[in-house]
Design a protein around this motif. Structure first.
Motif, short mmCIF file in Angstrom:
data_model
loop_
_atom_site.label_atom_id
_atom_site.label_comp_id
_atom_site.label_asym_id
_atom_site.label_seq_id
_atom_site.Cartn_x
_atom_site.Cartn_y
_atom_site.Cartn_z
N SER A 71 83.47 -29.04 117.90
CA SER A 71 84.19 -28.78 116.65
C SER A 71 85.51 -28.11 116.97
N ALA A 72 86.45 -28.17 116.04
CA ALA A 72 87.77 -27.57 116.26
C ALA A 72 88.31 -27.06 114.94
N SER A 73 89.15 -26.03 115.02
CA SER A 73 89.80 -25.48 113.83
C SER A 73 91.19 -25.01 114.20
N ILE A 74 92.10 -25.10 113.23
CA ILE A 74 93.47 -24.63 113.41
C ILE A 74 93.79 -23.66 112.27
N GLU A 75 94.19 -22.44 112.63
CA GLU A 75 94.46 -21.41 111.62
C GLU A 75 95.80 -20.75 111.88
N HIS A 76 96.44 -20.31 110.78
CA HIS A 76 97.70 -19.57 110.88
C HIS A 76 97.35 -18.09 111.12
N ALA A 77 96.93 -17.80 112.34
CA ALA A 77 96.34 -16.50 112.63
C ALA A 77 97.38 -15.38 112.71
N CYS A 78 98.62 -15.68 113.11
CA CYS A 78 99.61 -14.62 113.29
C CYS A 78 99.96 -13.95 111.97
N LEU A 79 100.15 -14.75 110.92
CA LEU A 79 100.43 -14.19 109.59
C LEU A 79 99.24 -13.35 109.13
N VAL A 513 118.95 -5.97 120.68
CA VAL A 513 120.11 -6.33 119.84
C VAL A 513 119.91 -7.70 119.22
N SER A 514 119.38 -8.63 120.00
CA SER A 514 119.11 -9.98 119.49
C SER A 514 118.09 -9.94 118.36
N LEU A 515 117.03 -9.13 118.53
CA LEU A 515 116.01 -9.02 117.49
C LEU A 515 116.58 -8.35 116.23
N LYS A 516 117.43 -7.35 116.42
CA LYS A 516 118.02 -6.66 115.27
C LYS A 516 118.89 -7.60 114.44
N LYS A 517 119.72 -8.40 115.11
CA LYS A 517 120.57 -9.36 114.40
C LYS A 517 119.70 -10.39 113.66
N TRP A 518 118.62 -10.79 114.30
CA TRP A 518 117.72 -11.78 113.69
C TRP A 518 117.07 -11.22 112.43
N LEU A 519 116.62 -9.96 112.49
CA LEU A 519 115.97 -9.34 111.33
C LEU A 519 116.96 -9.10 110.20
N GLU A 520 118.18 -8.69 110.53
CA GLU A 520 119.18 -8.41 109.50
C GLU A 520 119.62 -9.68 108.77
N ALA A 521 119.43 -10.82 109.38
CA ALA A 521 119.84 -12.09 108.77
C ALA A 521 118.74 -12.72 107.94
N ARG A 522 117.56 -12.07 107.86
CA ARG A 522 116.43 -12.69 107.18
C ARG A 522 115.77 -11.73 106.19
N SER A 523 115.29 -12.30 105.10
CA SER A 523 114.51 -11.53 104.13
C SER A 523 113.07 -11.42 104.63
N LEU A 524 112.28 -10.63 103.92
CA LEU A 524 110.88 -10.45 104.32
C LEU A 524 110.12 -11.77 104.29
N ILE A 525 110.30 -12.55 103.24
CA ILE A 525 109.55 -13.81 103.14
C ILE A 525 109.97 -14.76 104.26
N GLN A 526 111.23 -14.73 104.68
CA GLN A 526 111.67 -15.59 105.78
C GLN A 526 111.03 -15.16 107.10
N VAL A 527 110.86 -13.86 107.28
CA VAL A 527 110.19 -13.37 108.49
C VAL A 527 108.73 -13.81 108.49
N LEU A 528 108.05 -13.66 107.34
CA LEU A 528 106.64 -14.06 107.26
C LEU A 528 106.48 -15.57 107.47
N TRP A 530 108.38 -17.43 109.21
CA TRP A 530 108.65 -17.71 110.62
C TRP A 530 107.37 -17.55 111.45
N PHE A 531 106.65 -16.46 111.23
CA PHE A 531 105.43 -16.22 112.01
C PHE A 531 104.23 -16.97 111.45
N ASP A 532 104.38 -17.55 110.27
CA ASP A 532 103.31 -18.40 109.75
C ASP A 532 103.21 -19.69 110.56
#
Length: 565
Positions: A71-79, A513-528, A530-532
Motif C-alpha cells: 500500500s502507499a499514501s502521499i500526504e502534505h506532511a510539512c504543512l 539574508v536570502s531567507l529574509k528577502k524571501w519572507l519579506e516578499a511573501r504573505s503568510l498564506i504564500q509561505v504556507l 509554499w511548504f504545502d
C-alpha cells in the motif's frame, strides 16, 4: 535398571486423514523429556499428500508466505508539521479539548487548520482537502458534519467561556488588551441579531456586531462576543468589563478607539478599578482646553517622539470629575441618582504635521463639493445642511436673485486650528510615548478583523441561525489564534536574520539574508502554500515501510529549523 538418557531426536512419519478422505503425510521430530517423562513433538513438516492409487507421497504446492498487502499514501506532511507546532506552542488544541472534549476539539481544530491553510476556502471544499492533509480528526468532515458542529458549539456557552479563560490564562503579566468591534453582514432573515446599523463594509445589508478582546503584547485574540448590529460601540464597554473580570488576567490595560470614548465609560472603568487607555477627539471641550494649554510645548524639538519623529507629544495630569448612575442604593445614594467622584487621569496630546495636512486637504475637498451641491440646488442630508450653515455663506444678488455661495474663512481657520491633534487618556499610562506605542499596537486588531473577513471566509457567513453563526465565528476565532502566532513568529525570525552575531560565517549570513528577502516578499498564506508542496510518500512493502519526502533547498530547511521543526 533404566536406560541412559541420550537426548537423541527421533524422526518419523505421521499420517493424518482429512474429512474429505485425503491423507497427508508429515515428518515428525520427537524427543524424550526427562522432567515430564514424556515424548514431546518438536516440529511437524508436511511431506505431501498420499496418492490413493499408487500409494506414493505427492508433494503439495508450497504454502504462500503471509505478507501484508502493498500500500502507499502521499500526504502534505510539512504543512501539518507547521500547524502541529503552532498547536503545541499556543496550547490552542489543549484548551479546546479541556473545554469541549476530545472529539469536538479535534473537529474544531481540523476546520480551523483548513481555514488558515487555504486562505478561507469555502467549507464544502474541505472534504477533498482532508484526503491529502493529516488533520486532528482523522475520519474526515463533510459539509453536513461541519454544520452540525457549528450548531453544537454555538449552543455550548460553557465550553466557549472555558476556552476563552484558557487563552486569558496564557497572557503575560499586565497585558494591554485591545477592545474593538466590526460588523458581519448577512443575507439571512433568521438571524435575530442582524439589524440595520452602521455597516463597516458599506454593503447596505443587515449586520451582526462582533466585539473582540485582543492582547497586543502576546498578539493573540482572547475572547469575542456578538450583539445586534444596531447597538452603538459606546454602550458596549460595561459587558466588556464584566467579561474581563471573569478571566484571571493580572492588571490588564484596556485600549480602545474613540468610538468607545465617553465620560460615562471612563467612569465605569474607574468605578470597577479597571485600567484603560482610550483615544479622545479634540472636539471634546475639556480635551480642547488641554490641547490649547499644551500647544506651545508641542511646538518644540524636545516634544518630538523618539520612535516617530513626525509626531510631537506632551502630557498633563488632571483630576477629572466623573459620575455614574447608581443601580442600587448604597452609601446614602439612592438607586437612579448620580454618584460623583474624582479620579487622576493622564492626558497625552499628540500632534502630527502629516495628519494635519491630510485633514486640511480633506476638509477643503469636502467644502468645494458641498459648495457645488448648494449652487446646483441639490438636496442635502441633515449633516450636510449643518456643515453648510457652518462653513458657507449664501446670499442672492441682482434682480433675478441669483444665488451666491462663499466660504466662511473664519470658521475654516477655527476648524483647522485643531487639525493634526489627537489625545490619549489613561488612568494608568503616565508616559506619552508609551501611551502612543500601546495605542498603535491596538491597530493590530484592525488587521485581525481584515484577516477574519478576507482570510477566514468571514465576510458573508453562510449560516441561517444564530447558534450556527456563533459556532462558525468561534471556529474562525480559533483559526485566528493559529494565524496570529505564525505572523508573530515569522516576524521574530525576520528580526534575527542577517545579524552578525554568534560567529556566523559569510555563507551562513548570505543564506539568512536570502531567507529574509524571501519572507519579506511573501504573505503568510504564500509561505504556507509554499511548504504545502512538500509531500511525504509512504509505501508498505513485504520488507517493511519505506518513506521519503520532497527535497527542499537550504533556505527552506533554515526556515523550518528556525521555526522549530
Amino acid at each position: 535398571m533404566s536406560r541412559t538418557y541420550t537426548g537423541k531426536i527421533h524422526v518419523g512419519q505421521r499420517r493424518v486423514t482429512r474429512a474429505n478422505g485425503d491423507v497427508y503425510v508429515y515428518e515428525r521430530h520427537t524427543q524424550y523429556d526427562r522432567e515430564t517423562q514424556k515424548t514431546v513433538t518438536l516440529k511437524n513438516k508436511l511431506l505431501g499428500k498420499l496418492d490413493p492409487e499408487t500409494g506414493e507421497i505427492v508433494p503439495t504446492r508450497p504454502k504462500s508466505r503471509s505478507k501484508k498487502e502493498a500500500s502507499a499514501s502521499i500526504e502534505h506532511a510539512c504543512l501539518a508539521d507547521i500547524l502541529d507546532l503552532v498547536a503545541r506552542e499556543t496550547g490552542i488544541d489543549k484548551g479546546l479539548e479541556s473545554a469541549f472534549g476530545t472529539a469536538a476539539a479535534q473537529k474544531i481544530a481540523t476546520i480551523a487548520r483548513y481555514l488558515i491553510a487555504t486562505d478561507g476556502a469555502a467549507i464544502p471544499r474541505m472534504e477533498a482537502w482532508q484526503v491529502g492533509h493529516p488533520t486532528p480528526y482523522e475520519e474526515g468532515l463533510g459539509e453536513s458534519a461541519c454544520s452540525e458542529l457549528f450548531d453544537k458549539v454555538g449552543k455550548d456557552g460553557d465550553g466557549q467561556q472555558k476556552f476563552f479563560a484558557s487563552r486569558a490564562a496564557r497572557l503575560e503579566t499586565s497585558p494591554s488588551i485591545a477592545f474593538d468591534s466590526t460588523t458581519v453582514s448577512t443575507y439571512s432573515s433568521g438571524q435575530a441579531e442582524a439589524r440595520q446599523g452602521f455597516n463597516k463594509d458599506g454593503d447596505g445589508l443587515d449586520t451582526v456586531k462582533l466585539l473582540t478582546l485582543y492582547s497586543v503584547n502576546d498578539r493573540q485574540p482572547v475572547a469575542f462576543a456578538k450583539q445586534p448590529g444596531n447597538v452603538p460601540d459606546v454602550i458596549s464597554i460595561q459587558n466588556a468589563i464584566r467579561q474581563l473580570q471573569c478571566f484571571d488576567i493580572d492588571k490588564p490595560v484596556v485600549v480602545t478607539d474613540n468610538g468607545f470614548y465617553s465620560q460615562a465609560n471612563m467612569a465605569e472603568f474607574a468605578r470597577n478599578s479597571m485600567k484603560f487607555l482610550t483615544l479622545a477627539s479634540p472636539s471634546t471641550l475639556w480635551i480642547r482646553e488641554i490641547v490649547d494649554e499644551l500647544r506651545d510645548r508641542l511646538d518644540s524639538v524636545s516634544s518630538v517622539c523618539s520612535f516617530d519623529t513626525s509626531v510631537h507629544c506632551a502630557s498633563k495630569m488632571v483630576m477629572k470629575e466623573l459620575s455614574v448612575v447608581r443601580q442600587r442604593s448604597r452609601g446614602g445614594i439612592a438607586a437612579g441618582e448620580a454618584e460623583t467622584f474624582s479620579r487622576r487621569l493622564y492626558v497625552h496630546v499628540c500632534y502630527s504635521r502629516d495628519r494635519a495636512t491630510k485633514d486640511e486637504q480633506r476638509l477643503v475637498n469636502d467644502l468645494f463639493e458641498l459648495k457645488r451641491r448648494v449652487e446646483a440646488g441639490e438636496q442635502l442630508s441633515p449633516a450636510g445642511e449643518k456643515k453648510a450653515e457652518k462653513f458657507l455663506h449664501c446670499s442672492t444678488v441682482g434682480r433675478g436673485g441669483k444665488l451666491k455661495v462663499a466660504f466662511r474663512d473664519e470658521a475654516f481657520r477655527e476648524a483647522r486650528k485643531y487639525f493634526g491633534f489627537f489625545a490619549l487618556v489613561s488612568n494608568e499610562v503616565k508616559d506619552a510615548e508609551e501611551a502612543l506605542k500601546s495605542y498603535r499596537l491596538r491597530e493590530k486588531i484592525e488587521e485581525l478583523f481584515n484577516v477574519q473577513k478576507n482570510g477566514m471566509d468571514g465576510s458573508r457567513p453562510r449560516v441561517w441561525h444564530p447558534d450556527s453563526l456563533q459556532g462558525r465565528l468561534f471556529v474562525q476565532f480559533v483559526a485566528l489564534g493559529y494565524h496570529c502566532y505564525l505572523t508573530k513568529r515569522i516576524g521574530e525570525i525576520k528580526e534575527r536574520l542577517g545579524t552578525e552575531k554568534d560567529g556566523k560565517t559569510k555563507t551562513e549570513l548570505d543564506l539568512e539574508v536570502s531567507l529574509k528577502k524571501w519572507l519579506e516578499a511573501r504573505s503568510l498564506i504564500q509561505v504556507l502554500e509554499w511548504f504545502d508542496c512538500v509531500k511525504t510518500t509512504s509505501v508498505m512493502t513485504p520488507r517493511g515501510m519505506r518513506r521519503w519526502s520532497t527535497e527542499s533547498v537550504k533556505r527552506d530547511q533554515l526556515f523550518l529549523k528556525l521555526l522549530g521543526i
